[in-house]
Design a protein around this motif. Structure first.
Motif, PDB file in Angstrom:
ATOM      1  N   ALA A  64       1.249  -1.230   0.094  1.00  0.00           N
ATOM      2  CA  ALA A  64       0.156   0.185   0.078  1.00  0.00           C
ATOM      3  C   ALA A  64       1.210   1.632  -0.301  1.00  0.00           C
ATOM      4  O   ALA A  64       0.446   2.455  -0.818  1.00  0.00           O
ATOM      5  CB  ALA A  64      -0.881  -0.014   1.412  1.00  0.00           C
ATOM      6  N   SER A  65       1.471   1.744   0.669  1.00  0.00           N
ATOM      7  CA  SER A  65       2.775   2.201   0.652  1.00  0.00           C
ATOM      8  C   SER A  65       3.311   3.085  -0.067  1.00  0.00           C
ATOM      9  O   SER A  65       3.526   3.782  -1.356  1.00  0.00           O
ATOM     10  CB  SER A  65       3.692   1.799   2.388  1.00  0.00           C
ATOM     11  N   ARG A  66       4.080   2.107  -1.289  1.00  0.00           N
ATOM     12  CA  ARG A  66       4.489   1.875  -2.071  1.00  0.00           C
ATOM     13  C   ARG A  66       3.384   2.213  -3.494  1.00  0.00           C
ATOM     14  O   ARG A  66       4.201   3.057  -4.210  1.00  0.00           O
ATOM     15  CB  ARG A  66       5.239   0.163  -2.916  1.00  0.00           C
ATOM     16  N   ILE A  67       2.664   1.774  -3.816  1.00  0.00           N
ATOM     17  CA  ILE A  67       1.424   2.039  -4.723  1.00  0.00           C
ATOM     18  C   ILE A  67       0.772   3.936  -4.387  1.00  0.00           C
ATOM     19  O   ILE A  67       1.265   4.504  -5.138  1.00  0.00           O
ATOM     20  CB  ILE A  67      -0.151   1.994  -4.161  1.00  0.00           C
ATOM     21  N   LYS A  68       1.546   3.663  -3.110  1.00  0.00           N
ATOM     22  CA  LYS A  68       1.124   5.190  -2.826  1.00  0.00           C
ATOM     23  C   LYS A  68       2.482   6.162  -2.888  1.00  0.00           C
ATOM     24  O   LYS A  68       2.108   7.194  -3.912  1.00  0.00           O
ATOM     25  CB  LYS A  68       1.031   5.476  -1.006  1.00  0.00           C
ATOM     26  N   HIS A  69       3.327   5.853  -3.122  1.00  0.00           N
ATOM     27  CA  HIS A  69       4.680   6.404  -3.351  1.00  0.00           C
ATOM     28  C   HIS A  69       4.686   6.414  -4.983  1.00  0.00           C
ATOM     29  O   HIS A  69       4.894   7.439  -5.207  1.00  0.00           O
ATOM     30  CB  HIS A  69       5.134   5.867  -3.165  1.00  0.00           C
ATOM     31  N   ASN A  70       4.046   5.475  -5.663  1.00  0.00           N
ATOM     32  CA  ASN A  70       4.036   5.707  -6.826  1.00  0.00           C
ATOM     33  C   ASN A  70       2.539   7.117  -7.354  1.00  0.00           C
ATOM     34  O   ASN A  70       2.667   8.138  -8.143  1.00  0.00           O
ATOM     35  CB  ASN A  70       3.233   5.018  -7.414  1.00  0.00           C
ATOM     36  N   VAL A  71       1.861   6.772  -6.571  1.00  0.00           N
ATOM     37  CA  VAL A  71       0.920   8.055  -6.611  1.00  0.00           C
ATOM     38  C   VAL A  71       1.384   9.195  -6.663  1.00  0.00           C
ATOM     39  O   VAL A  71       1.632  10.471  -7.488  1.00  0.00           O
ATOM     40  CB  VAL A  71      -0.687   7.749  -6.073  1.00  0.00           C
ATOM     41  N   LEU A  72       2.105   9.704  -5.524  1.00  0.00           N
ATOM     42  CA  LEU A  72       2.987  10.832  -5.590  1.00  0.00           C
ATOM     43  C   LEU A  72       4.400  11.599  -6.714  1.00  0.00           C
ATOM     44  O   LEU A  72       3.410  12.452  -7.020  1.00  0.00           O
ATOM     45  CB  LEU A  72       3.788  11.026  -4.304  1.00  0.00           C
ATOM     46  N   GLY A  73       4.521  10.148  -6.567  1.00  0.00           N
ATOM     47  CA  GLY A  73       5.583  10.775  -8.208  1.00  0.00           C
ATOM     48  C   GLY A  73       4.697  10.976  -9.574  1.00  0.00           C
ATOM     49  O   GLY A  73       5.512  11.573 -10.250  1.00  0.00           O
ATOM     50  N   ASN A  74       3.602  10.408  -9.613  1.00  0.00           N
ATOM     51  CA  ASN A  74       2.829  10.690 -10.854  1.00  0.00           C
ATOM     52  C   ASN A  74       2.034  11.036 -10.180  1.00  0.00           C
ATOM     53  O   ASN A  74       0.493  11.063 -11.292  1.00  0.00           O
ATOM     54  CB  ASN A  74       2.237   9.372 -11.593  1.00  0.00           C
ATOM     55  N   LEU A  75       1.377  12.313  -9.823  1.00  0.00           N
ATOM     56  CA  LEU A  75       0.156  12.634  -9.282  1.00  0.00           C
ATOM     57  C   LEU A  75      -0.038  13.801 -10.375  1.00  0.00           C
ATOM     58  O   LEU A  75      -1.869  13.598 -10.506  1.00  0.00           O
ATOM     59  CB  LEU A  75      -0.640  13.363  -7.538  1.00  0.00           C
TER      60      LEU A  75
END
Ligand code: SF4
Lengths: 197, 244, 458
Positions: free
Chosen positions: C53-64
């Motif tokens: 979950a944390s890594r999915i969210k990290h991907n989100v922050l980087g591609n927001l």
């Protein structure tokens, strides 16, 4: 106007791209256990009846519910003689529905959730506004986990609205004491269907 | 094996017996221990209050005192954690890195470096472990109750070697005691309430002694116990492991 | 918006004036923490799920940026109208305009921490529109004219007797009836009327899927659905960080959310809103309000991963003993304390200090936000930015302990001298709060350093 400035700020401030993690290890295909599903639904405050034919629904309803004035059944075979013409209107016409019997596409054993979409219920508010809810699910359609659900059964949305329903509506907002029947259905009955050979 | 002994300031001043127990325990176990004179503080009280930028002096002193040891050992989880996480000195980064990698809290030094498997210690009492947060969640001295992971506890491993000692079970195995550095005075009401609740858990479960790896937490708990005129005492783990 | 209020420490002290009540609050929330533990242990892959979950969210922050555009495009294709709001004020104006277009004076709203953050209710009230909060807990605090004290359990600070009294006054229930079942039934009746009458419904959003343009809203009560499906206009308000990439990622988050929040396997309803029902308008308001700024703060951007489960509050030993209102912010507890300084560093300068840095919050967090490390880092930033006024007392008091004993002062050496220069006034200050409810150890005859010199001569 704000749109452009927000997007510009985000573009400027967002960190470097990181790859999405793989979800495959979480899958448990073909291991959905109806007995486990039943147990979870019961702990959520629902009741589960295993049936071999839709004709068993009517006597079970007669036995377990009293004071049913208006019943909506999505399929005639669930309950012959249920209300008709209930679909017309903006949803408010369903204010006095006592029981709705609807089909669920599949259930999830890990959490007792059942997937229901607008395609089946026709009027979105039906499973919420009804005083009591009954869902018919085939035992063969019980999946193990939410990952299986999203990656096998609902990869893409097939309607404008879909919902996982797990148990009756509830609240514990008053001193954490659990009360069934907050705003949605006060009770949930699941008919777990395995066709007789 | 040359071990530099780091005795944090409040131990030096208020709990010298903890320093003495630590030293004699390490010597008994065959370590060549030196206490560098003139050592001060790890800088944590200031850093945790938002003044990390003013800790250069402390850091430099610390590196000067401890750069030439194989290991640095301290009877305080939170001070060790602070050094591990925050010790940096311009121009002496290599020495600082060496220290960050070689500093150990006493219990983990015994279990992980010395690999102690028996102790000639005796303490026939009911003891509760106060698992101090920085040692536990920061240094990993024990498994954390929040995680779905196999349990372990280095302090418990050591206390199990002490003859006659009976460990009590707590209702909340690793809740914070509320010391929290400057928190203990700035948030006095909550700090004391947390301490009282921790103590009640130990007392209700029959502890005669409360032990732990952090004197700061124990000082806070002892302060409350004494105000309550309680018979329950606090002892640093070194004092129990060193008792005969 | 200037609020006049005490700092956390003082508000917490007020809360602690009634110790039995503190015990009750603490035990209730600890019980939820235990339920969370129990259900987490039933999932062997729990820690991997958190990491994922944390890594999915990290991907989100980087591609927001791209995900937001994708979400907007899909949502528009689905028939929704998308609005963008840079801040709370713009958000409120957008909502007001939509309501005025409909000519409504009263409408229903399900739980949305974002609208709390934006202070939407008072804003609409100023413009003659009454918002009826429909989550039971939110309705209760609304009737009590209080803000929620917890993001998942809004009225966790209230006793049932107090709720009974509120209902007696506002809903006409019999005086003295404090039975949760009875009160819930009364609220159900009262709010059903509101749902039926309301032409507009506002909901929050738990997850917005870029790939499909749909929004997922999770409730146990069914209030979001009752509101949204009956209304002619559905307004969904969401922070821009609610985006997730694909539908399949919902599997991860829906597994974690309710288990972390209340120890349930999933919320009763996880509703996927994709397109408006026939004849309905669906408006989505995307709100920044400081989030893009937080995204640029490397040390703090991970706070945007939050899925608002409240687990960090339930586990926080300080939150449990100080109550949500002591954080004087829409979002209380550890997560509130790392989000609030981004909104107003001066106003919320006290919050990162309302923690012992014990780290329990970071361990329960389903998206693995390093909450306690961010608390530490905010302390540094707040001090360096010159907002330490509120917190200087902490340093002074602490140094007072050190300095009140001459022996300690002597050996404290560099530290002591630094403190002397900085806070000369604290020496010999008799107001040390340590002693209010605690003793200090009696100073021993000799320090360890002295003992060592004598016993281990070189
Ligand atoms: S910070 Fe983590 S634990 Fe706290 S509310 Fe957000 S997601 Fe939950």
């Amino acid at each position: 106007m704000s749109r452009e400035s927000i997007l510009a700020a985000i573009k400027n401030n967002q960190p470097d791209h990181q790859a999405l993690p793989d979800l495959h290890t979480f899958r448990r295909p073909n291991t959905g256990d109806p007995a486990a599903f039943k147990k979870v639904v019961e702990t959520l405050g629902g009741q589960v009846f295993e049936i071999g034919s839709y004709t068993e629904i009517q006597p079970l309803i007669a036995e377990h519910y009293t004071d049913l004035n208006k019943v909506v059944a999505i399929q005639d075979s669930y309950l012959p003689g249920a209300a008709t013409q209930w679909e017309t209107g903006d949803g408010r016409q369903l204010e006095d529905v006592d029981l709705a019997i609807i089909p669920g596409q599949f259930g999830v054993a890990e959490n007792g959730a059942i997937w229901i979409t607008e395609n089946e219920v026709k009027v979105r508010v039906l499973p919420f506004i009804t005083q009591h809810l009954a869902v018919v699910v085939a035992a063969k359609d019980i999946l193990a986990t939410m990952h299986d659900a999203y990656e096998e059964r609902i990869v893409r949305p097939e309607s404008g609205f879909g919902v996982f329903i797990a148990g009756p509506s509830k609240t514990a907002d008053i001193e954490q004491s659990l009360v069934l029947g907050a705003h949605g259905a006060k009770s949930l009955t699941v008919f777990l269907y395995t066709p007789k050979p | 094996m040359k071990v530099g002994l780091f005795i944090p300031c409040y131990i030096d001043q208020f709990y010298p017996q903890v320093g003495i127990a630590t030293l004699s325990l390490l010597e008994k176990l065959g370590c060549d221990v030196v206490y560098p004179q003139g050592q001060t503080c790890c800088g944590q009280p200031m850093a945790n209050s938002g003044f990390e930028h003013l800790t250069h002096g402390c850091n430099e002193l610390f590196v000067n005192h401890f750069e030439n040891f194989d290991y640095i050992v301290a009877p305080s989880g939170s001070c060790v954690l602070h050094i591990k996480d925050h010790l940096h000195v311009d121009g002496k980064e290599q020495a600082a890195t060496h220290i960050r990698q070689r500093i150990y809290e006493l219990a983990e030094f015994l279990t992980d470096v010395l690999k102690v498997d028996n102790l000639k210690a005796k303490f026939p009492h009911k003891v509760g472990i106060h698992q101090a947060c920085h040692g536990q969640r920061g240094l990993g001295l024990a498994q954390m109750s929040e995680l779905v992971a196999a349990p372990f506890s280095k302090p418990q491993q050591l206390l199990n070697m002490v003859e006659g000692l009976e460990l009590i079970e707590l209702k909340r195995s690793d809740e914070c005691c509320g010391f929290g550095g400057t928190f203990c005075v700035f948030e006095e009401a909550v700090s004391v309430k947390m301490g009282k609740d921790r103590i009640a858990d130990h007392v209700n479960n029959g502890a005669e002694y409360i032990t732990g790896n952090d004197v700061s937490c124990l000082m806070h708990l002892e302060g409350i116990l004494r105000r309550q005129n309680s018979n329950v005492k606090v002892l640093h783990i070194a004092e129990i492991l060193n008792s005969i | 918006m200037e609020h006049q209020h005490k700092e956390h420490a003082l508000l917490a002290e007020d809360f602690n004036a009634n110790e039995p009540r503190v015990n009750w609050h603490d035990e209730t929330l600890w019980w939820i923490r235990q339920k969370r533990d129990k259900i987490a242990w039933s999932i062997p892959e729990w820690e991997e799920l958190r990491e994922t979950a944390s890594r999915i969210k990290h991907n989100v922050l980087g591609n927001l940026h791209d995900y937001l555009l994708e979400f907007e495009r899909k949502a528009q294709e689905n028939g929704a109208i998308v609005h963008w709001a840079a801040n709370a004020d713009e958000h409120n104006k957008i909502v007001l305009q939509l309501l005025q277009e409909q000519g409504v004076k009263r409408m229903v709203k399900s739980k949305s921490m974002l609208t709390e953050e934006c202070h939407l209710n008072p804003y609409l009230a100023e413009h003659g529109i009454e918002v009826v909060d429909t989550d039971l807990g939110e309705r209760i605090v609304q009737l009590a004219k209080e803000p929620p004290s917890h993001i998942v359990l809004p009225c966790i600070h209230k006793k049932k007797e107090e709720i009974g009294e509120l209902f007696h006054e506002h809903l006409g229930t019999p005086a003295g009836n404090a039975d949760p079942k009875f009160l819930t039934a009364a609220a159900r009746q009262h709010l059903r009327k509101e749902f039926i009458q309301s032409r507009v419904a506002i909901t929050g959003v738990n997850f917005a899927v870029a790939e499909t343009g749909e929004m997922v809203v999770c409730t146990n009560e069914g209030n979001a659905d009752m509101g949204a499906h009956l209304a002619d206009v559905h307004i969904a308000c969401m922070g821009i960080e609610k985006i997730i990439p694909q539908r399949k990622h919902l599997g991860v988050f829906l597994r974690l959310l309710a288990r972390s929040a209340t120890g349930q396997p999933i919320t009763t309803y996880s509703s996927h809103f994709r397109s408006p029902k026939a004849g309905q308008q669906l408006h989505i308001v995307l709100v920044d309000n400081g989030r893009s700024r937080q995204l640029g703060r490397e040390d703090f951007r991970n706070s945007l991963k939050c899925i608002r489960c409240g687990a960090c509050m339930n586990t926080c030993p300080v939150y449990r003993r100080s109550g949500g209102h002591s954080y004087h912010n829409a979002i209380a507890g550890p997560i509130g304390a790392i989000l609030a300084p981004n909104l107003d560093m001066k106003e919320y300068a006290d919050l990162p200090f309302a923690s012992t840095l014990c780290g329990s919050c970071s361990n329960v967090c389903p998206v693995k936000i390093d909450i306690h490390q961010q608390l530490y880092k905010w302390r540094q930033v707040i001090t360096q930015e010159g907002h330490a006024k509120k917190t200087k007392a902490a340093g002074m008091h602490a140094m007072n302990i050190v300095l009140s004993k001459p022996g300690l002062y002597k050996t404290a050496g560099g530290v002591g001298r630094w403190v002397m220069r900085t806070f000369p006034a604290v020496v010999n200050n008799g107001m040390n709060p340590w002693f209010k409810q605690r003793e200090m150890p009696a100073p021993p005859k000799q320090s360890f350093a002295d003992w060592y010199k004598k016993n281990r001569p070189e």
